[in-house]
Design an enzyme around this catalytic site. Structure first.
Site, PDB file in Angstrom:
ATOM      1  N   ASP A   9       0.880  -1.156   0.000  1.00  0.00           N
ATOM      2  CA  ASP A   9       0.000   0.000   0.000  1.00  0.00           C
ATOM      3  C   ASP A   9       0.928   1.219   0.000  1.00  0.00           C
ATOM      4  O   ASP A   9       2.115   1.101   0.340  1.00  0.00           O
ATOM      5  CB  ASP A   9      -0.871  -0.047   1.257  1.00  0.00           C
ATOM      6  CG  ASP A   9      -1.687   1.208   1.440  1.00  0.00           C
ATOM      7  OD1 ASP A   9      -2.323   1.643   0.464  1.00  0.00           O
ATOM      8  OD2 ASP A   9      -1.684   1.767   2.560  1.00  0.00           O
ATOM      9  N   LEU A  10       0.422   2.377  -0.388  1.00  0.00           N
ATOM     10  CA  LEU A  10       1.288   3.564  -0.440  1.00  0.00           C
ATOM     11  C   LEU A  10       1.106   4.462   0.786  1.00  0.00           C
ATOM     12  O   LEU A  10       2.011   4.597   1.625  1.00  0.00           O
ATOM     13  CB  LEU A  10       0.979   4.363  -1.718  1.00  0.00           C
ATOM     14  CG  LEU A  10       1.716   5.685  -1.895  1.00  0.00           C
ATOM     15  CD1 LEU A  10       3.214   5.481  -2.060  1.00  0.00           C
ATOM     16  CD2 LEU A  10       1.176   6.427  -3.129  1.00  0.00           C
ATOM     17  N   ASP A  11      -0.106   5.056   0.899  1.00  0.00           N
ATOM     18  CA  ASP A  11      -0.372   6.019   1.979  1.00  0.00           C
ATOM     19  C   ASP A  11      -0.320   5.317   3.341  1.00  0.00           C
ATOM     20  O   ASP A  11      -1.106   4.412   3.603  1.00  0.00           O
ATOM     21  CB  ASP A  11      -1.771   6.643   1.789  1.00  0.00           C
ATOM     22  CG  ASP A  11      -1.871   7.474   0.516  1.00  0.00           C
ATOM     23  OD1 ASP A  11      -0.892   8.154   0.177  1.00  0.00           O
ATOM     24  OD2 ASP A  11      -2.926   7.445  -0.133  1.00  0.00           O
ATOM     25  N   THR A  17       1.386  10.015   4.078  1.00  0.00           N
ATOM     26  CA  THR A  17       0.504  10.993   3.424  1.00  0.00           C
ATOM     27  C   THR A  17      -0.812  11.157   4.166  1.00  0.00           C
ATOM     28  O   THR A  17      -1.567  12.086   3.876  1.00  0.00           O
ATOM     29  CB  THR A  17       0.220  10.578   1.969  1.00  0.00           C
ATOM     30  OG1 THR A  17       0.244   9.170   1.930  1.00  0.00           O
ATOM     31  CG2 THR A  17       1.233  11.144   1.021  1.00  0.00           C
ATOM     32  N   LYS A  45      -8.847   5.991   6.298  1.00  0.00           N
ATOM     33  CA  LYS A  45      -7.648   5.310   5.797  1.00  0.00           C
ATOM     34  C   LYS A  45      -8.007   4.133   4.888  1.00  0.00           C
ATOM     35  O   LYS A  45      -8.812   3.284   5.267  1.00  0.00           O
ATOM     36  CB  LYS A  45      -6.769   4.840   6.960  1.00  0.00           C
ATOM     37  CG  LYS A  45      -6.084   6.002   7.642  1.00  0.00           C
ATOM     38  CD  LYS A  45      -5.058   5.552   8.666  1.00  0.00           C
ATOM     39  CE  LYS A  45      -4.414   6.761   9.311  1.00  0.00           C
ATOM     40  NZ  LYS A  45      -3.588   6.388  10.450  1.00  0.00           N
ATOM     41  N   ARG A  49     -11.754   8.243  -2.286  1.00  0.00           N
ATOM     42  CA  ARG A  49     -11.997   9.674  -2.080  1.00  0.00           C
ATOM     43  C   ARG A  49     -13.484   9.982  -1.837  1.00  0.00           C
ATOM     44  O   ARG A  49     -13.837  10.692  -0.900  1.00  0.00           O
ATOM     45  CB  ARG A  49     -11.499  10.448  -3.313  1.00  0.00           C
ATOM     46  CG  ARG A  49     -11.434  11.942  -3.072  1.00  0.00           C
ATOM     47  CD  ARG A  49     -10.945  12.654  -4.330  1.00  0.00           C
ATOM     48  NE  ARG A  49      -9.704  12.105  -4.826  1.00  0.00           N
ATOM     49  CZ  ARG A  49      -9.222  12.332  -6.046  1.00  0.00           C
ATOM     50  NH1 ARG A  49      -9.865  13.113  -6.879  1.00  0.00           N
ATOM     51  NH2 ARG A  49      -8.084  11.776  -6.436  1.00  0.00           N
ATOM     52  N   SER A 114      -2.574   0.612  -4.347  1.00  0.00           N
ATOM     53  CA  SER A 114      -3.092   1.774  -3.606  1.00  0.00           C
ATOM     54  C   SER A 114      -4.466   2.207  -4.119  1.00  0.00           C
ATOM     55  O   SER A 114      -4.757   2.084  -5.305  1.00  0.00           O
ATOM     56  CB  SER A 114      -2.108   2.934  -3.769  1.00  0.00           C
ATOM     57  OG  SER A 114      -2.675   4.132  -3.328  1.00  0.00           O
ATOM     58  N   ALA A 115      -5.271   2.734  -3.196  1.00  0.00           N
ATOM     59  CA  ALA A 115      -6.594   3.259  -3.575  1.00  0.00           C
ATOM     60  C   ALA A 115      -6.484   4.655  -4.172  1.00  0.00           C
ATOM     61  O   ALA A 115      -7.441   5.174  -4.736  1.00  0.00           O
ATOM     62  CB  ALA A 115      -7.480   3.317  -2.333  1.00  0.00           C
ATOM     63  N   SER A 116      -5.309   5.262  -4.055  1.00  0.00           N
ATOM     64  CA  SER A 116      -5.168   6.673  -4.427  1.00  0.00           C
ATOM     65  C   SER A 116      -5.032   6.895  -5.930  1.00  0.00           C
ATOM     66  O   SER A 116      -4.301   6.182  -6.618  1.00  0.00           O
ATOM     67  CB  SER A 116      -3.953   7.277  -3.728  1.00  0.00           C
ATOM     68  OG  SER A 116      -3.757   8.589  -4.191  1.00  0.00           O
ATOM     69  N   LYS A 145     -11.077  -1.034  -1.543  1.00  0.00           N
ATOM     70  CA  LYS A 145     -10.806  -1.909  -0.408  1.00  0.00           C
ATOM     71  C   LYS A 145     -11.962  -1.757   0.588  1.00  0.00           C
ATOM     72  O   LYS A 145     -12.435  -0.629   0.750  1.00  0.00           O
ATOM     73  CB  LYS A 145      -9.488  -1.496   0.282  1.00  0.00           C
ATOM     74  CG  LYS A 145      -8.266  -1.586  -0.629  1.00  0.00           C
ATOM     75  CD  LYS A 145      -7.060  -0.921   0.021  1.00  0.00           C
ATOM     76  CE  LYS A 145      -5.883  -0.847  -0.949  1.00  0.00           C
ATOM     77  NZ  LYS A 145      -4.721  -0.131  -0.427  1.00  0.00           N
ATOM     78  N   GLU A 169       0.031  -3.347   4.631  1.00  0.00           N
ATOM     79  CA  GLU A 169      -1.089  -2.400   4.738  1.00  0.00           C
ATOM     80  C   GLU A 169      -1.156  -1.725   6.101  1.00  0.00           C
ATOM     81  O   GLU A 169      -0.866  -2.357   7.110  1.00  0.00           O
ATOM     82  CB  GLU A 169      -2.402  -3.188   4.578  1.00  0.00           C
ATOM     83  CG  GLU A 169      -3.072  -3.067   3.248  1.00  0.00           C
ATOM     84  CD  GLU A 169      -3.629  -1.686   2.946  1.00  0.00           C
ATOM     85  OE1 GLU A 169      -3.717  -0.838   3.842  1.00  0.00           O
ATOM     86  OE2 GLU A 169      -3.979  -1.469   1.789  1.00  0.00           O
ATOM     87  N   ASP A 170      -1.582  -0.462   6.110  1.00  0.00           N
ATOM     88  CA  ASP A 170      -1.753   0.234   7.396  1.00  0.00           C
ATOM     89  C   ASP A 170      -3.222   0.434   7.758  1.00  0.00           C
ATOM     90  O   ASP A 170      -3.516   0.959   8.821  1.00  0.00           O
ATOM     91  CB  ASP A 170      -1.087   1.622   7.361  1.00  0.00           C
ATOM     92  CG  ASP A 170      -1.851   2.575   6.461  1.00  0.00           C
ATOM     93  OD1 ASP A 170      -2.199   2.174   5.335  1.00  0.00           O
ATOM     94  OD2 ASP A 170      -2.126   3.711   6.893  1.00  0.00           O
TER      95      ASP A 170
HETATM   96  C1  BG6 Z   1      -5.830   5.814   0.233  1.00  0.00           C
HETATM   97  C2  BG6 Z   1      -5.854   6.641   1.505  1.00  0.00           C
HETATM   98  O1  BG6 Z   1      -4.538   5.333   0.016  1.00  0.00           O
HETATM   99  O2  BG6 Z   1      -6.225   6.599  -0.884  1.00  0.00           O
HETATM  100  C3  BG6 Z   1      -7.232   7.267   1.686  1.00  0.00           C
HETATM  101  O3  BG6 Z   1      -5.545   5.823   2.617  1.00  0.00           O
HETATM  102  C4  BG6 Z   1      -7.602   8.068   0.430  1.00  0.00           C
HETATM  103  O4  BG6 Z   1      -7.230   8.081   2.835  1.00  0.00           O
HETATM  104  C5  BG6 Z   1      -7.534   7.166  -0.800  1.00  0.00           C
HETATM  105  O5  BG6 Z   1      -8.919   8.603   0.562  1.00  0.00           O
HETATM  106  C6  BG6 Z   1      -7.873   7.901  -2.092  1.00  0.00           C
HETATM  107  O6  BG6 Z   1      -6.871   8.843  -2.346  1.00  0.00           O
HETATM  108  P1  BG6 Z   1      -6.916   9.945  -3.479  1.00  0.00           P
HETATM  109  O7  BG6 Z   1      -5.505  10.447  -3.520  1.00  0.00           O
HETATM  110  O8  BG6 Z   1      -7.321   9.281  -4.750  1.00  0.00           O
HETATM  111  O9  BG6 Z   1      -7.906  10.980  -3.056  1.00  0.00           O
HETATM  112 MG    MG Z   2      -2.785   3.131   3.578  1.00  0.00          MG
END
Ligand code: BG6
Ligand code: MG
Length: 214
Positions: A9-11, A17, A45, A49, A114-116, A145, A169-170
């Site tokens: 996982d990233l964040d 972050t 977490k 988004r 990552s979900a980001s 997730k 994962e955190d």
């Molecule tokens: C996850 C974070 O990695 O990404 C969440 O833990 C975040 O807090 C999610 O909401 C989505 O991120 P982004 O950057 O697409 O808004």
């Molecule tokens: Mg995370």
């Protein structure tokens, strides 16, 4: 059993972050007229988004139409991107880089899961994109997730069976996603939150490869 791939996982695992996500969500909450605490932030977490925005609005006891929600999420994201654009290598969490390097030396494949949707900005700023054989981020998956999609896709891109992969994962939702994918889950953080993981480590500082022996 020998591990063939590690998915990170990233964040909160490679970089902290979560603090920037929190700052941006808190700023949005303040604009909307309510307080958003660090404890509330724990619920965001690993969560996408838009789902994060739903949780935030629930905390504030507010609701808006879909168009307004998209605008609010965009506003938060613009602030977040402003924060992460200033990041550099010094923000990589202690020990992560060495740990990934030792995996590569052993021929273990690595992926980001990552979900980001902002993952690429961070990987580029930190100059760690080359460490990963596959990068799966929020732009590539449909289901958030705890759905296992992100990790299953990572295993597929690595050409590996899920059972041969370990996830780091955190977030509670992330540990559930890893278990739903049939993978070994290492929680990075506190045991209270990550008790569903197969094992929990505090961080990668001085981490040895035996943490992936199971
Ligand atoms: C996850 C974070 O990695 O990404 C969440 O833990 C975040 O807090 C999610 O909401 C989505 O991120 P982004 O950057 O697409 O808004
Ligand atoms: Mg995370």
């Amino acid at each position: 059993m020998s591990v063939k791939g590690c998915i990170f996982d990233l964040d909160g695992v490679i970089v902290d972050t979560a603090k920037y996500h929190y700052l941006a969500w808190k700023r949005l909450a303040a604009e909307l007229g309510f307080e958003f605490t660090i404890k509330d932030n724990e619920r965001l977490k690993g969560v996408s988004r838009m789902k994060s925005l739903e949780i935030l609005l629930e905390v504030g006891g507010l609701n808006f139409d879909d168009k307004t929600k998209v605008k609010l999420a965009e506003k938060k994201n613009n602030w977040y991107v402003e924060y992460i654009s200033k990041m550099d290598k010094s923000e990589i969490l202690p020990g992560v880089e060495n740990f990934i390097k030792s995996l590569k030396e052993k021929g273990i494949k690595t992926a980001l899961g990552s979900a980001s949707k902002n993952a690429m900005i961070i990987l580029n700023n930190l100059k760690i994109l080359d460490y990963f054989d596959a990068v799966i981020d929020g732009n590539k998956v449909k289901k958030a997730k705890p759905d296992p999609e992100v990790f299953l896709l990572a295993a597929k891109e690595l050409n590996l069976e899920p059972k041969d992969c370990v996830v780091f994962e955190d977030a509670e939702a992330g540990i559930e996603a890893a278990k739903n994918a049939g993978m070994y889950a290492v929680g990075v953080g506190s045991l209270d939150i990550l008790h569903k993981a197969d094992r929990v480590i505090m961080g990668f500082d001085n981490a040895k490869l035996d943490i992936i022996k199971f």
